[in-house]
Design a protein around this motif. Structure first.
Motif, PDB file in Angstrom:
ATOM      1  N   HIS A  55       0.845  -1.193   0.000  1.00 49.78           N
ATOM      2  CA  HIS A  55       0.000   0.000   0.000  1.00 49.78           C
ATOM      3  C   HIS A  55       0.879   1.240   0.000  1.00 49.78           C
ATOM      4  CE1 HIS A  55       0.971  -0.863   4.227  1.00 49.78           C
ATOM      5  NE2 HIS A  55       0.948   0.454   4.390  1.00 49.78           N
ATOM      6  N   ARG A  56       0.235   2.393  -0.006  1.00 45.53           N
ATOM      7  CA  ARG A  56       0.936   3.671   0.161  1.00 45.53           C
ATOM      8  C   ARG A  56       0.079   4.563   1.033  1.00 45.53           C
ATOM      9  NH1 ARG A  56       0.317   3.648  -5.649  1.00 45.53           N
ATOM     10  NH2 ARG A  56       2.561   3.636  -5.828  1.00 45.53           N
ATOM     11  N   VAL A  95       5.670   6.320  -2.752  1.00 43.61           N
ATOM     12  CA  VAL A  95       6.473   5.177  -2.298  1.00 43.61           C
ATOM     13  C   VAL A  95       5.565   4.040  -1.818  1.00 43.61           C
ATOM     14  CG1 VAL A  95       8.194   4.417  -0.607  1.00 43.61           C
ATOM     15  CG2 VAL A  95       8.394   6.669  -1.663  1.00 43.61           C
ATOM     16  N   ILE A  96       5.838   2.826  -2.310  1.00 43.04           N
ATOM     17  CA  ILE A  96       5.058   1.649  -1.903  1.00 43.04           C
ATOM     18  C   ILE A  96       5.614   1.096  -0.589  1.00 43.04           C
ATOM     19  CG2 ILE A  96       4.410  -0.726  -2.484  1.00 43.04           C
ATOM     20  CD1 ILE A  96       4.487   0.108  -5.434  1.00 43.04           C
ATOM     21  N   HIS A  97       4.707   0.827   0.330  1.00 40.36           N
ATOM     22  CA  HIS A  97       5.040   0.180   1.608  1.00 40.36           C
ATOM     23  C   HIS A  97       4.679  -1.299   1.419  1.00 40.36           C
ATOM     24  CE1 HIS A  97       4.492   0.206   6.265  1.00 40.36           C
ATOM     25  NE2 HIS A  97       5.198  -0.804   5.846  1.00 40.36           N
ATOM     26  N   TYR A  98       5.711  -2.136   1.222  1.00 33.37           N
ATOM     27  CA  TYR A  98       5.491  -3.547   0.900  1.00 33.37           C
ATOM     28  C   TYR A  98       5.129  -4.400   2.108  1.00 33.37           C
ATOM     29  CZ  TYR A  98       7.170  -3.043  -3.879  1.00 33.37           C
ATOM     30  OH  TYR A  98       7.295  -2.686  -5.194  1.00 33.37           O
ATOM     31  N   GLN A  99       5.805  -4.182   3.227  1.00 33.07           N
ATOM     32  CA  GLN A  99       5.600  -5.080   4.362  1.00 33.07           C
ATOM     33  C   GLN A  99       5.532  -4.333   5.682  1.00 33.07           C
ATOM     34  OE1 GLN A  99       7.590  -8.965   4.578  1.00 33.07           O
ATOM     35  NE2 GLN A  99       8.897  -8.194   2.934  1.00 33.07           N
ATOM     36  N   ASP A 100       4.661  -4.837   6.554  1.00 29.96           N
ATOM     37  CA  ASP A 100       4.583  -4.388   7.946  1.00 29.96           C
ATOM     38  C   ASP A 100       4.068  -5.547   8.796  1.00 29.96           C
ATOM     39  OD1 ASP A 100       1.891  -4.497   7.273  1.00 29.96           O
ATOM     40  OD2 ASP A 100       1.485  -2.408   7.725  1.00 29.96           O
ATOM     41  N   SER A 128      -2.342  -2.103  -6.684  1.00 29.92           N
ATOM     42  CA  SER A 128      -2.830  -3.205  -7.516  1.00 29.92           C
ATOM     43  C   SER A 128      -1.694  -4.157  -7.902  1.00 29.92           C
ATOM     44  CB  SER A 128      -3.484  -2.664  -8.790  1.00 29.92           C
ATOM     45  OG  SER A 128      -2.492  -2.122  -9.653  1.00 29.92           O
ATOM     46  N   ALA A 129      -2.060  -5.381  -8.234  1.00 22.21           N
ATOM     47  CA  ALA A 129      -1.093  -6.383  -8.684  1.00 22.21           C
ATOM     48  C   ALA A 129      -0.388  -5.906  -9.951  1.00 22.21           C
ATOM     49  CB  ALA A 129      -1.793  -7.717  -8.922  1.00 22.21           C
ATOM     50  N   GLU A 130      -1.122  -5.209 -10.825  1.00 22.77           N
ATOM     51  CA  GLU A 130      -0.526  -4.706 -12.071  1.00 22.77           C
ATOM     52  C   GLU A 130       0.564  -3.667 -11.774  1.00 22.77           C
ATOM     53  OE1 GLU A 130      -4.300  -6.517 -12.573  1.00 22.77           O
ATOM     54  OE2 GLU A 130      -3.973  -4.614 -11.534  1.00 22.77           O
ATOM     55  N   GLU A 131       0.279  -2.759 -10.839  1.00 22.01           N
ATOM     56  CA  GLU A 131       1.278  -1.749 -10.513  1.00 22.01           C
ATOM     57  C   GLU A 131       2.479  -2.378  -9.816  1.00 22.01           C
ATOM     58  OE1 GLU A 131       1.900   2.599  -8.396  1.00 22.01           O
ATOM     59  OE2 GLU A 131      -0.012   1.566  -8.091  1.00 22.01           O
ATOM     60  N   LEU A 132       2.246  -3.366  -8.962  1.00 23.74           N
ATOM     61  CA  LEU A 132       3.368  -4.042  -8.309  1.00 23.74           C
ATOM     62  C   LEU A 132       4.284  -4.674  -9.355  1.00 23.74           C
ATOM     63  CD1 LEU A 132       1.610  -5.777  -5.297  1.00 23.74           C
ATOM     64  CD2 LEU A 132       3.204  -3.846  -5.207  1.00 23.74           C
ATOM     65  N   GLU A 133       3.701  -5.293 -10.356  1.00 22.81           N
ATOM     66  CA  GLU A 133       4.491  -5.917 -11.424  1.00 22.81           C
ATOM     67  C   GLU A 133       5.253  -4.847 -12.204  1.00 22.81           C
ATOM     68  OE1 GLU A 133       6.457  -8.540 -13.638  1.00 22.81           O
ATOM     69  OE2 GLU A 133       5.231  -9.037 -11.901  1.00 22.81           O
ATOM     70  N   GLU A 134       4.592  -3.759 -12.534  1.00 24.18           N
ATOM     71  CA  GLU A 134       5.212  -2.668 -13.296  1.00 24.18           C
ATOM     72  C   GLU A 134       6.404  -2.064 -12.547  1.00 24.18           C
ATOM     73  OE1 GLU A 134       3.746   1.822 -13.922  1.00 24.18           O
ATOM     74  OE2 GLU A 134       2.428   0.331 -14.841  1.00 24.18           O
ATOM     75  N   ARG A 135       6.286  -1.985 -11.226  1.00 23.61           N
ATOM     76  CA  ARG A 135       7.333  -1.343 -10.422  1.00 23.61           C
ATOM     77  C   ARG A 135       8.307  -2.344  -9.802  1.00 23.61           C
ATOM     78  NH1 ARG A 135       4.708   4.129  -8.238  1.00 23.61           N
ATOM     79  NH2 ARG A 135       6.525   4.113  -6.906  1.00 23.61           N
ATOM     80  N   ARG A 136       8.228  -3.591 -10.196  1.00 26.30           N
ATOM     81  CA  ARG A 136       9.105  -4.622  -9.635  1.00 26.30           C
ATOM     82  C   ARG A 136      10.585  -4.234  -9.619  1.00 26.30           C
ATOM     83  NH1 ARG A 136       9.184 -10.920 -11.096  1.00 26.30           N
ATOM     84  NH2 ARG A 136       6.981 -10.480 -11.200  1.00 26.30           N
ATOM     85  N   PRO A 137      11.116  -3.596 -10.680  1.00 29.82           N
ATOM     86  CA  PRO A 137      12.537  -3.232 -10.650  1.00 29.82           C
ATOM     87  C   PRO A 137      12.910  -2.240  -9.545  1.00 29.82           C
ATOM     88  CG  PRO A 137      11.676  -3.122 -12.904  1.00 29.82           C
ATOM     89  CD  PRO A 137      10.498  -3.326 -11.978  1.00 29.82           C
ATOM     90  N   ARG A 138      11.935  -1.544  -8.979  1.00 29.74           N
ATOM     91  CA  ARG A 138      12.222  -0.580  -7.906  1.00 29.74           C
ATOM     92  C   ARG A 138      12.339  -1.250  -6.541  1.00 29.74           C
ATOM     93  NH1 ARG A 138       8.279   4.598  -9.042  1.00 29.74           N
ATOM     94  NH2 ARG A 138       8.567   4.687 -11.289  1.00 29.74           N
ATOM     95  N   ARG A 139      11.901  -2.498  -6.444  1.00 26.73           N
ATOM     96  CA  ARG A 139      11.932  -3.200  -5.160  1.00 26.73           C
ATOM     97  C   ARG A 139      13.328  -3.746  -4.912  1.00 26.73           C
ATOM     98  NH1 ARG A 139       7.487  -7.693  -3.074  1.00 26.73           N
ATOM     99  NH2 ARG A 139       8.031  -7.488  -0.854  1.00 26.73           N
TER     100      ARG A 139
END
Length: 143
Positions: A55-56, A95-100, A128-139
């Motif tokens: 989330h963000r 900025v995406i907050h991946y884990q908490d 969304s799952a689509e945005e997570l996939e699109e931004r995968r290189p930033r993780r």
């Protein structure tokens, strides 16, 4: 130059020991939404909880782990464990907050967060799952 953030006010009428104040976290002021709302929340994660999905937030968030251990991961940073007595922060915005999630399988984890968000908008906006996939290189690389 370092600034002394200690706090002590002389009180000649004091009959009890003074408060003990310890700086446990500090960050430069991040951008805060122009019309912002400050909120403080207490989050309790049951043992083994994965926490919130990616989330963000609309603005920055500052937190303190009261009990247990939290797995914390922001976009671009490696995941880390934040333990009781430690702080964390995130800039919010894009900025995406991946884990908490709770890092403990046998005990709950509790943390307090103060967020500065946009009034009328949710404090937590799922990604969304689509945005997570699109931004995968930033993780950051996963352990």
């Amino acid at each position: 130059m370092s600034i002394d953030h200690s706090h002590h006010i002389e009180d000649p009428n004091r009959t009890t020991p003074p408060p003990q104040i310890e700086l446990i976290g500090s960050v430069p002021t991040p951008p805060v939404p122009e019309s912002s709302e400050a909120m403080t929340i207490l989050v309790t994660l049951p043992a083994g909880s994965a926490g919130s999905p990616p989330h963000r937030h609309t603005g920055p968030a500052f937190g303190y782990v009261v009990q247990g251990e939290m797995i914390f991961e922001l976009e671009g940073d490696p995941q880390r464990v934040v333990r009781a007595g430690e702080t964390f922060w995130e800039p919010g915005g894009d900025v995406i907050h991946y884990q908490d999630g709770n890092n403990l399988a046998d005990a709950e984890t509790r943390f307090v967060v103060t967020m500065f968000g946009v009034p009328g908008q949710p404090m937590l906006i799922p990604v969304s799952a689509e945005e997570l996939e699109e931004r995968r290189p930033r993780r950051a690389p996963r352990p």
